[in-house]
Enzyme design. Structure first.
Site, short mmCIF file in Angstrom:
data_model
loop_
_atom_site.label_atom_id
_atom_site.label_comp_id
_atom_site.label_asym_id
_atom_site.label_seq_id
_atom_site.Cartn_x
_atom_site.Cartn_y
_atom_site.Cartn_z
N HIS A 17 -40.15 -28.77 2.17
CA HIS A 17 -39.25 -28.41 0.91
C HIS A 17 -39.52 -29.13 -0.32
CE1 HIS A 17 -36.08 -27.84 4.37
NE2 HIS A 17 -36.49 -26.65 4.09
N LYS A 41 -26.35 -21.05 10.93
CA LYS A 41 -26.72 -22.33 11.61
C LYS A 41 -25.65 -23.31 11.41
CE LYS A 41 -31.43 -22.11 9.65
NZ LYS A 41 -32.40 -22.63 8.61
N ARG A 90 -44.12 -20.34 5.39
CA ARG A 90 -44.92 -21.31 6.17
C ARG A 90 -45.89 -20.62 7.12
NH1 ARG A 90 -40.00 -23.89 8.96
NH2 ARG A 90 -39.55 -21.93 8.79
N SER A 128 -36.47 -27.91 9.41
CA SER A 128 -35.37 -28.92 9.54
C SER A 128 -34.91 -29.04 11.17
CB SER A 128 -34.23 -28.33 8.76
OG SER A 128 -34.81 -28.44 7.37
O1 PNS Z 1 -32.85 -22.89 4.53
P1 PNS Z 1 -32.15 -21.48 5.27
O2 PNS Z 1 -31.09 -21.90 6.26
O3 PNS Z 1 -33.27 -20.54 5.70
O4 PNS Z 1 -31.32 -21.03 3.72
C1 PNS Z 1 -30.65 -19.47 3.99
C2 PNS Z 1 -29.72 -19.47 2.83
C3 PNS Z 1 -28.62 -20.52 2.63
C4 PNS Z 1 -30.45 -19.46 1.59
C5 PNS Z 1 -29.00 -18.04 3.08
O5 PNS Z 1 -28.19 -18.11 4.14
C6 PNS Z 1 -28.07 -17.80 1.83
O6 PNS Z 1 -28.45 -17.48 0.71
N1 PNS Z 1 -26.83 -18.23 2.04
C7 PNS Z 1 -25.57 -18.05 1.15
C8 PNS Z 1 -24.76 -16.86 1.29
C9 PNS Z 1 -25.44 -15.48 0.98
O7 PNS Z 1 -25.86 -15.30 -0.17
N2 PNS Z 1 -25.73 -14.86 1.97
C10 PNS Z 1 -26.57 -13.50 1.79
C11 PNS Z 1 -28.13 -13.60 1.91
S1 PNS Z 1 -28.58 -14.27 3.50
#
Ligand code: PNS
Length: 160
Positions: A17, A41, A90, A128
Site C-alpha cells: 500500500h 470484510k 498485484r 492485509s
Molecule cells: O482494500 P479493499 O478492502 O479492497 O477496499 C475496498 C473499498 C473499501 C475501496 C470498497 O469496498 C469501497 O469503496 N467501500 C466504500 C463503499 C462503496 O463505495 N461501495 C461501492 C463500491 S464497492
C-alpha cells in the site's frame, strides 16, 4: 496538480500500500488515502485506529494525507473534489474484483476515473489478510508492514 484518492480498507496498511500511495502522490501531485468500510470484510482495527496508524507512516510526506469516510467512495470523491481514484494491481487475479468496483463507481459517478498502478513484483504476494494471519500466530511480519504499523499492532494486541 491533481489530487488522487487511494481508497481501501487498509486493515492494516502494508508495504505494498505504501508503494502505491507514494507512486500516486508522485504522479498526480497529491494523494489522499481514504480509509473506508468494505462490507465483505470484518476489520481487526477500528477506522480511527487505522487512520492513526497510517498517519504515523506518512508523517513526513507532505503530499500524502489520510482521511476516514463512512459511506460511498463516490460521495467521498465529491467531498474531496477529486476525479481520480487510484487502486493497486498485484496480479491478474485482482483484476476481476477491481474491474467490478471501477465499473460500479463509473455508473454511480461517470465523471470519476479509476487508474490502476501495477505493484512491484516484491509486493505481489502481500495482502492485509495474510499479514493479520501471520501476526496472529506469532509469525514475523517485519518485512511486510512499515515499522510504525508493526509497533502499533503490537501495542494494540497487548491492550486486549
Ligand atoms: O482494500 P479493499 O478492502 O479492497 O477496499 C475496498 C473499498 C473499501 C475501496 C470498497 O469496498 C469501497 O469503496 N467501500 C466504500 C463503499 C462503496 O463505495 N461501495 C461501492 C463500491 S464497492
Amino acid at each position: 496538480m491533481l489530487k488522487a484518492v487511494y481508497p481501501g480498507s487498509f486493515d492494516p496498511l502494508t508495504n505494498g500500500h505504501v508503494y502505491i500511495a507514494k507512486r500516486a502522490a508522485d504522479i498526480f501531485g497529491k494523494c489522499v488515502i481514504a480509509v473506508l468500510d468494505n462490507s465483505e470484510k470484518k476489520s481487526m482495527f477500528s477506522k480511527a485506529e487505522r487512520v492513526d496508524m497510517i498517519r504515523s507512516v506518512f508523517k513526513n510526506d507532505k503530499n500524502i494525507s489520510v482521511a476516514a469516510y463512512d459511506g460511498l467512495l463516490v460521495d467521498f470523491m465529491k467531498k474531496e473534489k477529486s476525479r481520480v481514484i487510484v487502486r493497486g494491481l498485484r496480479a491478474l487475479s485482482d483484476f476481476e474484483y477491481e474491474f467490478q468496483i471501477a465499473q460500479l463507481n463509473r455508473q454511480l459517478a461517470p465523471e470519476v476515473e479509476t487508474f490502476f498502478i501495477a505493484t512491484e513484483p516484491r509486493f505481489s504476494f502481500l495482502a492485509s489478510h495474510a499479514v493479520k494471519d501471520v501476526f496472529k500466530w506469532g509469525g514475523n511480519i517485519s518485512d511486510m508492514v512499515p515499522q510504525e504499523i508493526l509497533e502499533r499492532m503490537i501495542k494494540l494486541q497487548n491492550k486486549d
